[in-house]
Design an enzyme around this catalytic site. Structure first.
Site, PDB file in Angstrom:
ATOM      1  N   CYS A  23     -21.273   9.325  37.473  1.00 47.25           N
ATOM      2  CA  CYS A  23     -20.723  10.384  36.794  1.00 47.25           C
ATOM      3  C   CYS A  23     -21.993  11.565  35.996  1.00 47.25           C
ATOM      4  O   CYS A  23     -22.299  13.114  36.694  1.00 47.25           O
ATOM      5  CB  CYS A  23     -19.812  10.714  35.697  1.00 47.25           C
ATOM      6  SG  CYS A  23     -17.959  10.203  36.730  1.00 47.25           S
ATOM      7  N   LEU A  41     -12.985  10.205  30.545  1.00 43.03           N
ATOM      8  CA  LEU A  41     -12.793   8.641  30.750  1.00 43.03           C
ATOM      9  C   LEU A  41     -14.445   7.608  30.734  1.00 43.03           C
ATOM     10  O   LEU A  41     -14.593   8.336  31.875  1.00 43.03           O
ATOM     11  CB  LEU A  41     -11.435   7.918  31.498  1.00 43.03           C
ATOM     12  CG  LEU A  41     -10.189   8.611  31.947  1.00 43.03           C
ATOM     13  CD1 LEU A  41      -9.678   7.874  32.672  1.00 43.03           C
ATOM     14  CD2 LEU A  41      -9.717   8.263  30.986  1.00 43.03           C
ATOM     15  N   ARG A  42     -14.128   6.770  30.564  1.00 44.05           N
ATOM     16  CA  ARG A  42     -15.852   6.069  30.394  1.00 44.05           C
ATOM     17  C   ARG A  42     -15.611   5.008  30.929  1.00 44.05           C
ATOM     18  O   ARG A  42     -15.076   4.023  30.247  1.00 44.05           O
ATOM     19  CB  ARG A  42     -16.408   5.674  28.875  1.00 44.05           C
ATOM     20  CG  ARG A  42     -17.024   6.921  27.992  1.00 44.05           C
ATOM     21  CD  ARG A  42     -17.205   6.865  26.998  1.00 44.05           C
ATOM     22  NE  ARG A  42     -16.763   6.183  26.198  1.00 44.05           N
ATOM     23  CZ  ARG A  42     -15.356   6.344  25.194  1.00 44.05           C
ATOM     24  NH1 ARG A  42     -16.990   5.653  24.398  1.00 44.05           N
ATOM     25  NH2 ARG A  42     -15.057   5.389  24.658  1.00 44.05           N
ATOM     26  N   GLY A  78     -27.263   6.958  33.983  1.00 43.01           N
ATOM     27  CA  GLY A  78     -27.467   6.450  35.279  1.00 43.01           C
ATOM     28  C   GLY A  78     -25.462   6.728  35.392  1.00 43.01           C
ATOM     29  O   GLY A  78     -24.807   6.995  34.684  1.00 43.01           O
ATOM     30  N   LYS A 118     -24.993  13.186  38.969  1.00 46.08           N
ATOM     31  CA  LYS A 118     -23.999  13.641  39.779  1.00 46.08           C
ATOM     32  C   LYS A 118     -23.191  15.642  39.290  1.00 46.08           C
ATOM     33  O   LYS A 118     -24.074  16.145  40.172  1.00 46.08           O
ATOM     34  CB  LYS A 118     -22.925  13.258  41.003  1.00 46.08           C
ATOM     35  CG  LYS A 118     -21.753  13.314  40.483  1.00 46.08           C
ATOM     36  CD  LYS A 118     -20.557  12.978  41.558  1.00 46.08           C
ATOM     37  CE  LYS A 118     -19.751  12.564  41.015  1.00 46.08           C
ATOM     38  NZ  LYS A 118     -18.184  13.568  40.894  1.00 46.08           N
ATOM     39  N   THR A 135     -13.609  16.058  39.090  1.00 45.45           N
ATOM     40  CA  THR A 135     -14.288  16.713  38.367  1.00 45.45           C
ATOM     41  C   THR A 135     -15.350  17.827  39.902  1.00 45.45           C
ATOM     42  O   THR A 135     -15.888  17.178  40.575  1.00 45.45           O
ATOM     43  CB  THR A 135     -16.038  15.820  37.959  1.00 45.45           C
ATOM     44  OG1 THR A 135     -15.596  14.664  36.772  1.00 45.45           O
ATOM     45  CG2 THR A 135     -17.105  17.283  37.410  1.00 45.45           C
ATOM     46  N   LYS A 181     -23.741   0.504  33.088  1.00 49.39           N
ATOM     47  CA  LYS A 181     -24.352  -0.261  31.128  1.00 49.39           C
ATOM     48  C   LYS A 181     -23.124  -1.330  31.330  1.00 49.39           C
ATOM     49  O   LYS A 181     -22.501  -1.894  32.655  1.00 49.39           O
ATOM     50  CB  LYS A 181     -23.399   1.024  30.865  1.00 49.39           C
ATOM     51  CG  LYS A 181     -21.929   0.581  31.396  1.00 49.39           C
ATOM     52  CD  LYS A 181     -21.662   2.170  30.331  1.00 49.39           C
ATOM     53  CE  LYS A 181     -19.856   2.327  31.006  1.00 49.39           C
ATOM     54  NZ  LYS A 181     -19.453   3.396  30.588  1.00 49.39           N
ATOM     55  N   ARG A 229     -23.962   1.618  40.966  1.00 46.60           N
ATOM     56  CA  ARG A 229     -24.560   3.761  40.962  1.00 46.60           C
ATOM     57  C   ARG A 229     -24.932   3.863  40.086  1.00 46.60           C
ATOM     58  O   ARG A 229     -24.271   4.090  38.936  1.00 46.60           O
ATOM     59  CB  ARG A 229     -22.762   4.566  41.393  1.00 46.60           C
ATOM     60  CG  ARG A 229     -21.847   3.760  42.732  1.00 46.60           C
ATOM     61  CD  ARG A 229     -20.666   4.608  42.774  1.00 46.60           C
ATOM     62  NE  ARG A 229     -20.108   4.199  42.060  1.00 46.60           N
ATOM     63  CZ  ARG A 229     -18.519   5.106  41.503  1.00 46.60           C
ATOM     64  NH1 ARG A 229     -18.812   6.082  42.195  1.00 46.60           N
ATOM     65  NH2 ARG A 229     -17.860   4.382  40.665  1.00 46.60           N
TER      66      ARG A 229
HETATM   67  C1  UDX Z   1     -19.027   9.265  31.546  1.00 48.52           C
HETATM   68  C2  UDX Z   1     -18.456   9.962  30.899  1.00 48.52           C
HETATM   69  O1  UDX Z   1     -18.850   9.522  28.861  1.00 48.52           O
HETATM   70  C3  UDX Z   1     -17.549  10.112  30.342  1.00 48.52           C
HETATM   71  O2  UDX Z   1     -17.310  10.955  29.820  1.00 48.52           O
HETATM   72  C4  UDX Z   1     -17.226  11.099  32.045  1.00 48.52           C
HETATM   73  O3  UDX Z   1     -15.571  11.660  31.847  1.00 48.52           O
HETATM   74  C5  UDX Z   1     -17.475  10.048  33.306  1.00 48.52           C
HETATM   75  O4  UDX Z   1     -18.617   9.495  32.733  1.00 48.52           O
HETATM   76  P1  UDX Z   1     -19.382   6.513  32.390  1.00 48.52           P
HETATM   77  O5  UDX Z   1     -20.386   7.162  33.412  1.00 48.52           O
HETATM   78  O6  UDX Z   1     -18.135   5.818  32.343  1.00 48.52           O
HETATM   79  O7  UDX Z   1     -18.654   8.325  31.269  1.00 48.52           O
HETATM   80  O8  UDX Z   1     -20.666   5.897  30.937  1.00 48.52           O
HETATM   81  P2  UDX Z   1     -20.963   5.783  29.660  1.00 48.52           P
HETATM   82  O9  UDX Z   1     -20.737   5.550  29.085  1.00 48.52           O
HETATM   83  O10 UDX Z   1     -21.383   7.736  29.299  1.00 48.52           O
HETATM   84  O11 UDX Z   1     -22.411   5.711  29.916  1.00 48.52           O
HETATM   85  C6  UDX Z   1     -23.847   6.599  30.719  1.00 48.52           C
HETATM   86  C7  UDX Z   1     -24.906   6.034  30.814  1.00 48.52           C
HETATM   87  O12 UDX Z   1     -25.399   6.422  29.631  1.00 48.52           O
HETATM   88  C8  UDX Z   1     -24.889   4.879  31.039  1.00 48.52           C
HETATM   89  O13 UDX Z   1     -25.917   3.922  31.526  1.00 48.52           O
HETATM   90  C9  UDX Z   1     -25.554   4.171  29.337  1.00 48.52           C
HETATM   91  O14 UDX Z   1     -26.232   2.752  29.474  1.00 48.52           O
HETATM   92  C10 UDX Z   1     -25.911   5.356  28.822  1.00 48.52           C
HETATM   93  N1  UDX Z   1     -26.232   5.021  27.717  1.00 48.52           N
HETATM   94  C11 UDX Z   1     -25.133   5.934  26.553  1.00 48.52           C
HETATM   95  C12 UDX Z   1     -27.076   5.105  27.032  1.00 48.52           C
HETATM   96  O15 UDX Z   1     -28.571   5.056  27.880  1.00 48.52           O
HETATM   97  N2  UDX Z   1     -27.035   5.141  25.447  1.00 48.52           N
HETATM   98  C13 UDX Z   1     -25.710   5.243  25.254  1.00 48.52           C
HETATM   99  O16 UDX Z   1     -26.520   6.324  23.256  1.00 48.52           O
HETATM  100  C14 UDX Z   1     -25.280   6.117  25.877  1.00 48.52           C
END
Ligand code: UDX
Length: 399
Positions: free
Chosen positions: A230, A123-124, A227, A233, A96, A291, A298
């Site tokens: 990704c 990707l998540r 949090g 930041k 990114t 999560k 992080r």
């Molecule tokens: C994210 C993006 O989803 C992904 O497309 C990108 O490539 C990278 O960043 P990720 O960081 O793995 O992925 O986590 P994600 O599943 O998106 O969750 C991010 C935060 O949001 C977590 O703290 C999670 O607990 C929170 N979250 C997510 C919620 O509080 N509620 C939700 O409904 C979904």
């Protein structure tokens, strides 16, 4: 496929089929790839690139001092491979990166016979394998149409729309998608706060909203807010990119502010549950990762909340299925090896990460272990009725 890293220990472990992170389904793919000879791990990017047609840059772009993305890893990788790249090969950027970085990579490479393509990943963590194999879309950005089409050819077995655009738009798509999802979460957390103020139930509100296909049901779960490696930041970096380009994206600053305020609000619920003098009181926390389903701490909302509790003089004991202590960001946190030990003698149980196993824990045992009778469930995963039947006070999020 040849994958390179600069960390020798990591490469050695991967060569043995050991994946150093918790990522569902990845170890099986690595083991299969190694056994079939289709996958290799090597030390140093130049070793991987010297005979390859495509070179994927997947390096971190951490947050720099001023909120902008730090491109030093990307530039180092590009400099390393520049002298060994075969003619007509394609460098593909997966990291990114700020708008305009595809051009930066091209300049660092200094190779007019090599093309650079942006191919952002969406990707998540925790579901990265499934997200890769069944993506919603593939985005390819390049000013060289032929190179873009060759990269698109790598995805012919993936059933998803493939979109080809210019590099600046591809880079913007990645940031805008992440910032939009973060905004959706800040919005729904603000709605959850409103629900608490007016007496509505966020679960029903989300259901009623989510049936509208223009809104959708995903990314509407309230919690201690968002949090990870990704969203924080990238949202900050996009605000910075906009500022540098002369546009004041004040909306994003508000999205970030709501997130920060939500950490405070969650900590305040715990402080309220403890009563007047909180100093020295004990709290048990379930969930430390940012999560469920991963071992990544992080920018974890859980650690944000815990830091605030510790700053208020509260003694915090925490448990997470994927974490063994101690944690350097919060050295005062006592990391326990099981969920019941974390709530021993605790006045309040706080749920901060939505691990499924927390739903099925023995509430009678929890009740026996705890000194107090209060639960703050920031992820709305426990059974409030079952807890109230056992004499607990129960506070969820937005209900
Ligand atoms: C994210 C993006 O989803 C992904 O497309 C990108 O490539 C990278 O960043 P990720 O960081 O793995 O992925 O986590 P994600 O599943 O998106 O969750 C991010 C935060 O949001 C977590 O703290 C999670 O607990 C929170 N979250 C997510 C919620 O509080 N509620 C939700 O409904 C979904």
């Amino acid at each position: 496929m040849i994958c390179a890293d600069i960390d020798e220990e990591k490469v050695d472990r991967l060569c043995r089929g050991e994946v150093p992170i918790v990522e569902h389904g990845l170890e099986r793919l690595v083991v299969e790839g190694l056994a079939s000879g289709k996958l290799r791990f090597v030390l140093g990017a130049a070793t991987a690139s010297k005979d390859s047609e495509f070179h994927y840059l997947c390096v971190p772009t951490p947050q720099g001092q001023d909120g902008s993305a730090d491109l030093s890893y990307l530039q180092a990788a590009a400099s390393e491979i520049a002298p060994v790249l075969p003619t007509r090969s394609v460098v593909v950027n997966k990291s990114t990166v700020p708008v305009g970085s595809t051009e930066v990579v091209g300049r660092v490479l200094g190779r007019s016979d090599v093309s650079v393509v942006s191919n952002p990943e969406f990707l998540r963590e925790g579901t990265a394998v499934a997200d890769f194999l069944t993506p919603d879309r593939v985005v390819i950005g390049s000013s060289d149409q032929e190179a873009a089409i060759r990269v698109a050819g790598l995805y012919t077995k993936v059933r998803a729309p493939i979109m080809v655009t210019d590099p600046i738009s591809a880079e913007t798509i990645k940031y805008a998608a992440n910032a939009f999802l973060a905004s959706k979460l800040s919005f729904i957390n603000a709605v959850a706060n409103l629900c608490e103020a007016v007496g509505a139930d966020i679960n029903d509100v989300v259901l009623g909203m989510g049936y509208d296909h223009r809104i959708g049901k995903e990314f509407l779960h309230p919690g201690p807010c968002w949090g990870g490696s990704c969203f924080p930041k990238d949202t900050l970096a996009l605000a910075r990119i906009a500022e540098d380009a002369g546009y004041d994206f004040s909306f994003l600053r508000e999205v970030l502010r709501v997130n920060d305020e939500q950490f405070d609000r969650t900590a305040q619920k715990v402080i309220d549950a403890l009563g007047d003098d909180v100093k020295g009181k004990r709290v048990g926390v379930w969930g430390l990762t940012f999560k469920a389903g991963i071992d990544d701490l992080r920018q974890s909302p859980s650690l944000e909340v815990i830091s605030r509790l510790i700053a208020a003089g509260i003694e915090v004991h925490g448990y997470d299925p994927a974490v063994k202590g101690p944690i350097s960001e919060v050295p005062a946190l006592n990391v326990c090896s099981d969920p019941y030990a974390a709530v021993k003698e605790a006045e309040v149980l706080v749920v901060l990460t939505e691990w499924d196993e927390f739903r099925w824990l023995d509430l009678d045992q929890v009740s026996t272990q705890m000194a107090g009778r209060a639960v703050v469930d920031a992820r709305n995963i426990l059974d409030g009725h079952a807890l109230r039947r056992r004499g607990f006070s129960y506070r969820g999020a937005g209900r």
